[in-house]
Design an enzyme around this catalytic site. Structure first.
Site, short mmCIF file in Angstrom:
data_model
loop_
_atom_site.label_atom_id
_atom_site.label_comp_id
_atom_site.label_asym_id
_atom_site.label_seq_id
_atom_site.Cartn_x
_atom_site.Cartn_y
_atom_site.Cartn_z
N ASP A 163 44.36 29.37 14.49
CA ASP A 163 43.06 29.86 14.04
C ASP A 163 43.04 31.38 13.96
OD1 ASP A 163 41.16 27.35 15.88
OD2 ASP A 163 42.27 27.25 14.02
N ASP A 179 47.92 14.52 5.73
CA ASP A 179 47.39 15.37 6.79
C ASP A 179 46.26 14.61 7.50
OD1 ASP A 179 46.56 17.86 8.25
OD2 ASP A 179 47.82 18.81 6.72
N ASP A 197 34.34 22.85 -3.37
CA ASP A 197 35.48 23.54 -3.97
C ASP A 197 36.71 22.64 -4.10
OD1 ASP A 197 35.83 25.93 -5.21
OD2 ASP A 197 36.33 27.09 -3.42
N THR A 239 34.86 12.94 10.46
CA THR A 239 33.63 13.04 11.26
C THR A 239 33.93 13.38 12.71
OG1 THR A 239 33.67 10.65 11.68
CG2 THR A 239 32.37 11.42 9.77
N HIS A 270 41.96 20.46 9.33
CA HIS A 270 43.26 21.00 8.92
C HIS A 270 43.60 20.58 7.49
CE1 HIS A 270 47.75 21.27 8.95
NE2 HIS A 270 47.51 22.34 9.69
N VAL A 277 39.38 24.21 -6.65
CA VAL A 277 38.91 24.44 -8.02
C VAL A 277 38.73 25.94 -8.25
CG1 VAL A 277 37.06 23.99 -9.67
CG2 VAL A 277 37.75 22.21 -8.05
N ASN A 287 34.80 28.50 -10.64
CA ASN A 287 33.54 27.76 -10.50
C ASN A 287 32.49 28.57 -9.76
OD1 ASN A 287 34.77 27.68 -8.00
ND2 ASN A 287 34.35 25.52 -7.61
N ALA A 319 60.60 18.85 7.98
CA ALA A 319 61.11 19.90 7.10
C ALA A 319 62.63 20.04 7.19
CB ALA A 319 60.44 21.23 7.45
N TYR A 367 64.90 17.84 7.32
CA TYR A 367 65.69 16.84 6.61
C TYR A 367 66.08 17.35 5.22
CZ TYR A 367 64.14 13.53 10.21
OH TYR A 367 63.90 12.90 11.40
N SER A 404 51.76 25.93 8.16
CA SER A 404 50.89 24.95 7.51
C SER A 404 50.24 25.53 6.27
CB SER A 404 49.80 24.47 8.46
OG SER A 404 50.25 23.45 9.31
#
Length: 623
Positions: free
Chosen positions: A234, A266, A275, A296, A303, A314, A317, A415, A417, A485
């Site tokens: 964060d 994810d 968006d 919820t 994440h 998008v 907009n 990752a 592999y 990430s």
């Protein structure tokens, strides 16, 4: 008499390959031209084998009455013993190719006898080398470091899921009757990934079920699911510097992702985010097997929402942020299980997610992003699932991991592999982020936020879509975060851009373009900290546009375009030491692998008549 023969050509580009070479000793066909004529009838002559490819001996059957003589159209290098006789006989034919040029020849055998004459054509050629080109694994540090996974053996005597590998047949379906698995007391089959040969089951007693399933004929392995962790920290920032540094918007005119779908595997999704909603083309919950992925539970965080926005929010907009590939569709695939109390993501759900995306060989998405992982090997079930997805044409992208803040840490799984493009994280000044895992599996890096020593300020972070779960009603918002990430969906977005500009590109071609177009950072050339460099959308599009087919070349000047995983025969190879070179010629100078970014590899094999050449492996990697 010389027989001309033309090889079949095919086309391929790829980033990492293995070249398997085998020499067929002979092609014996036990067929004779009908039953022998009765004594006193028309004479006959037959040869086994009927085609002498790579062999120097054959048996000729003479069927006639009275005296006869047998001659060859190539008496200088073909010996017949005996060449004369009386009545039916067996003749030994020996070819001596010494001094002949590699080619295909047509030996004509002519029989003269008291009963008449007969002839037969016997094709003879120098050995043929059969070549199969497949993606290799030249950067295998995961095989060199400890990857023991206690979870693969630690089956609890409690309800739980199991990952079960079953035998496959060439049609890519399990040869094991699923009833043999489902027939285990207290076991229910939840999902099947037929192309990968993997079954996900839920057992009342995982320990007892694992012991039983390990004894079932056709079961290849039984694994306990591994818990996966999201790779993010964060933090906050004030603008989208990442889009500028990778030239994402500059590449939009040629490809903004339109027509390509990115699967975000994810947890913590808000498909109704203003968006994101315009680009969400589908959703799947790999825990419930339903379509509802709306988050919820606060333990799931948001994440997946953040990752999805980086890849394909998008654009234009008026509100919020823009994704790297704002025209791409988003397939949101949830693998977080709120029932665990901490919304765990596991490899069982990951296998099911990959099965859903692969869709029996007709992928629902061309790009998969995985911004999570573990420091231990995830098991054969995940490897089988990844291989099946890649073979179906899916580009697999994953975060390298965030464990390097204390000391350099190897690339995490999945990752690490070879089927997956491992992505590390960089800062706004193109330094490696302090937390970014590194190693020989690392493919490229991308903006992930932070600095080289700490999290920095908000201006150093990655801004994307978020959902506030602190109140009774989840609220769409935006948030700053950092981590690999965040870097991984940048690369996934660029991959989607590439597939828009060239829809027919293979995963290997996309990977090669990303490597060739990357901005080299750190030590010259590829290194374990930055991989091939920081991704650049514009340069990668240019690299993909000029990508050349994979060429296989022989010392005598022959060049063949080859297709991945399709056996290819090089005809008329001279006996002796044969050096095969494979690579691409993106520079157009007729020399493969001599320019940065071109693929290159070489292997030498011994070729001889009447001999089977052992298989060899040739790793082909970008220069």
């Amino acid at each position: 008499m010389r027989r001309n023969r033309s090889p079949t050509f095919a086309v391929l580009t790829l980033l990492t390959l293995a070249l398997v070479v085998a020499l067929a000793a002979c092609n014996i066909i036990e067929v004779l031209p009908g039953p022998p004529p009765p004594s006193g009838g028309q004479p006959g002559v037959a040869v086994v084998p009927t085609v002498m490819d790579g062999v120097t001996h054959a048996t000729v059957t003479v069927d006639t009455s009275g005296s006869w003589s047998l001659s060859s159209s190539e008496p200088s290098w073909v010996t017949l013993q005996p060449s004369t006789g009386i009545g039916p006989a067996s003749v030994s034919l020996t070819a001596d190719p010494a001094g002949l040029q590699p080619a295909s020849y047509d030996i004509v055998l002519t029989l003269q006898s008291d009963a008449g004459s007969a002839s037969v054509h016997l094709p003879f050629s120098f050995p043929d080398v059969t070549v199969t080109v497949a993606r290799g694994d030249p950067l295998t540090s995961q095989s060199l470091r400890a990857s023991a996974n206690p979870a693969l053996q630690a089956f609890a005597a409690a309800p739980g899921r199991l990952v079960v590998g079953v035998a496959k047949v060439p049609a890519q379906t399990p040869s094991l009757q699923l009833s043999a698995v489902a027939g285990t007391p207290g076991v229910d089959v939840e999902r099947t990934f037929e192309r990968a040969g993997v079954v996900i089951v839920r057992a009342d007693d995982a320990q007892a079920a694992a012991r039983h399933l390990a004894t079932v004929p056709g079961v290849r392995y039984v694994e306990a699911p591994v818990t996966l962790q999201p790779f993010s920290n964060d933090a906050y920032r004030s603008d989208q510097w990442a889009l500028d540094i990778v030239q994402a918007e500059q590449a939009w005119p040629n490809g903004d992702g339109t027509g390509t779908t990115i699967a975000i595997i994810d947890r913590g999704f808000d498909p109704g985010h203003p968006d994101l909603a315009g680009n969400v083309s589908g959703s799947y919950n790999a825990v419930t097997a339903g379509s509802d992925v709306t988050v919820t539970d606060p333990t799931c965080t948001a994440h997946g929402t953040h990752v999805a926005g980086i890849a394909a929010a998008v654009a234009n907009n008026v509100i919020g942020v823009a994704g790297v590939a704002p025209g791409a569709g988003l397939l949101l695939v949830d693998i977080g299980d709120p029932a665990t109390g901490s919304c765990d993501m596991t490899t069982a759900a990951l296998v099911d997610a990959l099965a859903y995306v692969t869709n029996g060989g007709s992928p629902r998405a061309r790009v998969v992003n995985m911004s999570f992982g573990a420091t231990v090997d995830l098991g054969q079930g995940v490897r089988d699932a990844l291989s099946a997805a890649q073979a179906a044409g899916v580009v697999l992208v994953a975060a390298s991991g965030n464990d390097a803040s204390v000391q350099p840490t190897p690339v995490a799984y999945p990752a690490a592999y070879p089927e997956v493009l491992a992505v590390g994280a960089t800062t706004p000044t193109d330094q490696i982020a302090f937390y970014s895992d590194r190693g020989p599996e690392l493919w490229v890096v991308a903006p992930g936020g932070g600095t080289a020593i700490d999290v920095g300020t908000a201006a150093d972070q990655i801004l994307s879509t978020w959902v506030d779960l602190s109140s009774a009603v989840p609220t769409p918002t935006y948030r700053y975060e950092l981590g690999t990430s965040m870097a991984s969906p940048v690369v996934a977005g660029v991959a989607a851009q590439l597939l828009t500009s060239r829809p027919g590109a293979t995963p290997d071609q996309v990977a090669s373009a990303l490597a060739s177009g990357a901005t080299d950072l750190g030590a010259a050339g590829r290194d374990d900290v930055f991989g091939y460099g920081r991704v650049d959308a514009v340069a990668s599009e240019q690299a993909l546009a000029t990508t050349s087919p994979m060429l296989l070349q022989t010392p005598d000047g022959r060049s063949f375009a080859v297709t991945r995983d399709v056996p290819f025969t090089i005809p008329n190879v001279a006996p002796g030491s044969l050096t095969l070179t494979a690579g691409t010629d993106d520079g157009g100078d007729s020399v493969v692998g001599n320019t940065t970014g071109e693929l290159y590899g070489q292997a030498t094999v011994g070729v001889a008549f009447d001999t089977v050449v052992p298989a060899v492996t040739l790793a082909v990697v970008p220069r």
